[in-house]
Write a protein that holds these residues in place. Structure first.
Motif, PDB file in Angstrom:
ATOM      1  N   TYR A   1      39.607   0.608   1.793  1.00 15.55           N
ATOM      2  CA  TYR A   1      41.000   0.691   2.244  1.00 15.55           C
ATOM      3  C   TYR A   1      41.958   0.256   1.134  1.00 15.55           C
ATOM      4  O   TYR A   1      42.998   0.874   0.936  1.00 15.55           O
ATOM      5  CB  TYR A   1      41.236  -0.155   3.496  1.00 15.55           C
TER       6      TYR A   1
ATOM      7  N   ALA B   1      53.479   3.860   6.478  1.00 18.30           N
ATOM      8  CA  ALA B   1      52.969   5.139   6.977  1.00 18.30           C
ATOM      9  C   ALA B   1      53.899   6.294   6.612  1.00 18.30           C
ATOM     10  O   ALA B   1      53.440   7.405   6.367  1.00 18.30           O
ATOM     11  CB  ALA B   1      52.767   5.077   8.487  1.00 18.30           C
TER      12      ALA B   1
ATOM     13  N   SER C   1      50.437  13.401   9.013  1.00 15.83           N
ATOM     14  CA  SER C   1      49.412  12.449   8.571  1.00 15.83           C
ATOM     15  C   SER C   1      49.695  11.019   9.034  1.00 15.83           C
ATOM     16  O   SER C   1      48.844  10.149   8.879  1.00 15.83           O
ATOM     17  CB  SER C   1      49.296  12.488   7.043  1.00 15.83           C
TER      18      SER C   1
ATOM     19  N   GLU D   1      49.810   9.662  11.973  1.00 15.98           N
ATOM     20  CA  GLU D   1      48.873   9.184  12.986  1.00 15.98           C
ATOM     21  C   GLU D   1      47.571   8.707  12.343  1.00 15.98           C
ATOM     22  O   GLU D   1      47.025   7.666  12.708  1.00 15.98           O
ATOM     23  CB  GLU D   1      48.580  10.289  14.009  1.00 15.98           C
ATOM     24  N   THR D   2      47.096   9.445  11.359  1.00 16.25           N
ATOM     25  CA  THR D   2      45.881   9.056  10.638  1.00 16.25           C
ATOM     26  C   THR D   2      46.099   7.743   9.892  1.00 16.25           C
ATOM     27  O   THR D   2      45.239   6.860   9.901  1.00 16.25           O
ATOM     28  CB  THR D   2      45.463  10.163   9.649  1.00 16.25           C
TER      29      THR D   2
ATOM     30  N   TRP E   1      48.275   5.355  10.622  1.00 17.07           N
ATOM     31  CA  TRP E   1      48.349   4.265  11.608  1.00 17.07           C
ATOM     32  C   TRP E   1      46.953   3.905  12.121  1.00 17.07           C
ATOM     33  O   TRP E   1      46.647   2.728  12.336  1.00 17.07           O
ATOM     34  CB  TRP E   1      49.274   4.628  12.769  1.00 17.07           C
ATOM     35  N   GLN E   2      46.106   4.893  12.310  1.00 18.32           N
ATOM     36  CA  GLN E   2      44.728   4.624  12.733  1.00 18.32           C
ATOM     37  C   GLN E   2      43.996   3.828  11.652  1.00 18.32           C
ATOM     38  O   GLN E   2      43.298   2.862  11.947  1.00 18.32           O
ATOM     39  CB  GLN E   2      43.986   5.936  13.020  1.00 18.32           C
ATOM     40  N   ASP E   3      44.178   4.225  10.396  1.00 19.80           N
ATOM     41  CA  ASP E   3      43.566   3.485   9.287  1.00 19.80           C
ATOM     42  C   ASP E   3      44.062   2.046   9.248  1.00 19.80           C
ATOM     43  O   ASP E   3      43.287   1.115   9.026  1.00 19.80           O
ATOM     44  CB  ASP E   3      43.875   4.156   7.940  1.00 19.80           C
TER      45      ASP E   3
ATOM     46  N   GLY F   1      45.139   0.212  11.718  1.00 22.88           N
ATOM     47  CA  GLY F   1      44.493  -0.513  12.820  1.00 22.88           C
ATOM     48  C   GLY F   1      43.034  -0.819  12.517  1.00 22.88           C
ATOM     49  O   GLY F   1      42.557  -1.936  12.758  1.00 22.88           O
ATOM     50  N   ASP F   2      42.336   0.160  11.969  1.00 24.65           N
ATOM     51  CA  ASP F   2      40.929  -0.049  11.623  1.00 24.65           C
ATOM     52  C   ASP F   2      40.784  -1.094  10.521  1.00 24.65           C
ATOM     53  O   ASP F   2      39.877  -1.925  10.546  1.00 24.65           O
ATOM     54  CB  ASP F   2      40.280   1.268  11.185  1.00 24.65           C
ATOM     55  N   TRP F   3      41.692  -1.061   9.547  1.00 27.90           N
ATOM     56  CA  TRP F   3      41.656  -2.023   8.447  1.00 27.90           C
ATOM     57  C   TRP F   3      41.893  -3.434   8.971  1.00 27.90           C
ATOM     58  O   TRP F   3      41.218  -4.379   8.585  1.00 27.90           O
ATOM     59  CB  TRP F   3      42.699  -1.632   7.408  1.00 27.90           C
TER      60      TRP F   3
ATOM     61  N   THR G   1      41.137  -4.466  11.923  1.00 29.11           N
ATOM     62  CA  THR G   1      39.903  -4.829  12.624  1.00 29.11           C
ATOM     63  C   THR G   1      38.843  -5.283  11.635  1.00 29.11           C
ATOM     64  O   THR G   1      38.142  -6.271  11.873  1.00 29.11           O
ATOM     65  CB  THR G   1      39.394  -3.635  13.460  1.00 29.11           C
TER      66      THR G   1
END
Length: 178
Positions: free
Chosen positions: A118, A132, A140, A142-143, A145-147, A149-151, A153
């Motif tokens: 990341y 973002a 892009s 949404e992708t 923002w998902q990254d 959130g995953d980062w 986590t």
């Protein structure tokens, strides 16, 4: 209004909620509600969500606060929020009990690799530094923002596993582990 984010059968949702009310104690309903308090909420709000009286919600929230599960926030009316440190500690204890040192080390290596990826992908050291809107077009976002959130986590799990390893070392050093 099916298809717009609403369940097609609201009766099924109502039945599930009624079953939760019948089969779950007030204390458990308040607990399940309280652990979802990412934003401060009053006892009245918790009572509404947990389907109980405000007095019962306040009593249980104070009990949970005394044990560090929720944090009371002074003011009028008093509000409560989930204590993130408590849940991080509980997760670390769970990992320490259920996994060997080697398993924790492998999990840690996987998470470190993900963290590194990341950082390289976005060219920053922390997910909150990612903008973002600057990362591309609206499609892009949404992708991204998902990254993000995953980062976040990944970073949280890194802290928890590190804590589990340190706690194990502390227990081992104190002669508390066989």
């Amino acid at each position: 209004m099916p298809g717009a984010g609403y369940p097609e059968n609201t009766n099924a949702v109502d039945e599930e909620r009624q079953q939760w009310d019948r089969n779950t104690s007030t204390r458990d309903r308040v607990y399940e509600t309280a652990i979802q308090l990412y934003e401060p909420a009053t006892a009245e709000t918790v009572a509404d969500r947990a389907h109980c009286s405000e007095g019962a919600a306040r009593e249980h929230l104070e009990w949970f606060a005394a044990r560090g599960i929720v944090e009371p926030l002074e003011g009028r009316p008093k509000r409560y929020q989930r204590n993130h440190a408590y849940f991080e500690w509980a997760r670390a204890n769970e990992l320490r009990r259920e996994h060997t040192d080697d398993e924790l080390e492998r999990k840690l290596e996987t998470l470190v690799d993900a963290e590194r990826a990341y950082r390289e992908q976005y060219g920053v050291d922390h997910p909150r530094q990612v903008d973002a809107l600057e990362e591309g077009d609206y499609d892009s976002m949404e992708t991204v923002w998902q990254d993000i959130g995953d980062w976040k986590t990944v970073r949280r799990e890194l802290r928890v596993i590190d804590r589990a390893r340190k706690d194990r070392d502390a227990f081992d050093g104190a002669g508390l582990v066989g």
